[in-house]
Write an enzyme that holds these catalytic residues in place. Structure first.
Site, PDB file in Angstrom:
ATOM      1  N   HIS A  79      14.348 -41.594 -17.226  1.00 33.39           N
ATOM      2  CA  HIS A  79      13.724 -40.295 -16.977  1.00 33.39           C
ATOM      3  C   HIS A  79      12.209 -40.486 -16.938  1.00 33.39           C
ATOM      4  CE1 HIS A  79      13.229 -35.981 -16.941  1.00 33.39           C
ATOM      5  NE2 HIS A  79      12.268 -36.143 -17.830  1.00 33.39           N
ATOM      6  N   ASP A 135      23.518 -32.976 -23.887  1.00 29.00           N
ATOM      7  CA  ASP A 135      22.304 -32.201 -23.625  1.00 29.00           C
ATOM      8  C   ASP A 135      21.398 -32.949 -22.663  1.00 29.00           C
ATOM      9  OD1 ASP A 135      23.000 -30.095 -25.316  1.00 29.00           O
ATOM     10  OD2 ASP A 135      22.378 -31.282 -27.066  1.00 29.00           O
TER      11      ASP A 135
END
Ligand code: GAR
Length: 209
Positions: free
Chosen positions: A111, A145
């Site tokens: 990410h 999540d």
């Protein structure tokens, strides 16, 4: 035995290439088994084939919004290739809990931010607008999540005066190409010790006096 690594992409696949090039080393604990893109036009597919890696498109649009059906087909494909580790490398689909459960402990993602800062999209613009002096990237385990599983490694670079989201993204991408292979080497060997890479952070000089 080397672990069989599948790499999922949606675009250019530069992180996929960095991982595949590193795994070209026979002593690497991982071995690329397949590259899958949810977009048939992803440039990374051809690059993977040029490296002799099987590369397939599984167009999510064919499933008309049925995420479960898309993911069932994706899992079937990954299993067919004997996948033991899944690397998300610019794979721009939200995954359902069922898919994440199936690959729990075996799936990692890169990410483009220093998580837990800036989960989600447009991380470079958001880091600049927040007035950050540094930016970075994170490789983490994928959990239910979004962008918040256990951190396996991070790399940090300075944000320079005049940086735009574009200049920052391209400098950071070079760091991603160092971080992701370094983390995968450890992860595939069963080592979850965090990798930390600090980019050139210039100390201000003594000045003219
Ligand atoms: C990379 O910057 C990666 O960190 C980002 O997409 C880019 C893919 O580039 N991933 C995400 O934003 C995931 N939320 P690549 O196709 O050249 O590897």
């Amino acid at each position: 035995m080397r672990k069989r690594v599948a790499i999922l992409i949606s675009g250019g696949g530069s992180n996929m290439l960095a991982l595949a090039r590193d795994m070209a080393d026979r002593n690497h604990p991982g071995l690329p088994c397949v590259v899958v893109s949810n977009r048939p036009d992803a440039g990374g597919l051809e690059k993977a084939r040029e490296m002799g890696i099987d590369a397939l498109a599984l167009d999510h649009r064919i499933f008309k919004g049925d995420r479960a059906a898309f993911e069932a087909e994706l899992t079937r494909t990954l299993e067919e290739y004997g996948t033991e580790i899944v690397c998300l490398a610019g794979f721009m689909r939200i995954l359902t809990p069922a898919f994440i459960d199936r690959w729990a402990g075996q799936m990692i993602n890169i990410h483009p931010s220093i998580l837990p800062l800036f989960p989600g999209l447009e991380t470079h613009r958001r880091a600049i607008e927040a007035g950050m002096s540094v930016h970075g990237c994170t490789v983490h385990e994928v959990t239910a999540d979004l962008d918040s599983g256990p951190i396996l490694g991070q790399a940090v670079i300075p944000i320079e005066r005049g940086d735009t989201p574009g200049t920052l993204a391209s400098r950071l991408l070079k760091m991603e190409h160092r971080l992701y292979p370094a983390v995968l080497r450890r992860f595939a060997a069963g080592d979850r010790t965090k990798v930390t890479i600090m980019g050139d952070v210039q100390e201000p000089g003594p000045g003219p006096g």
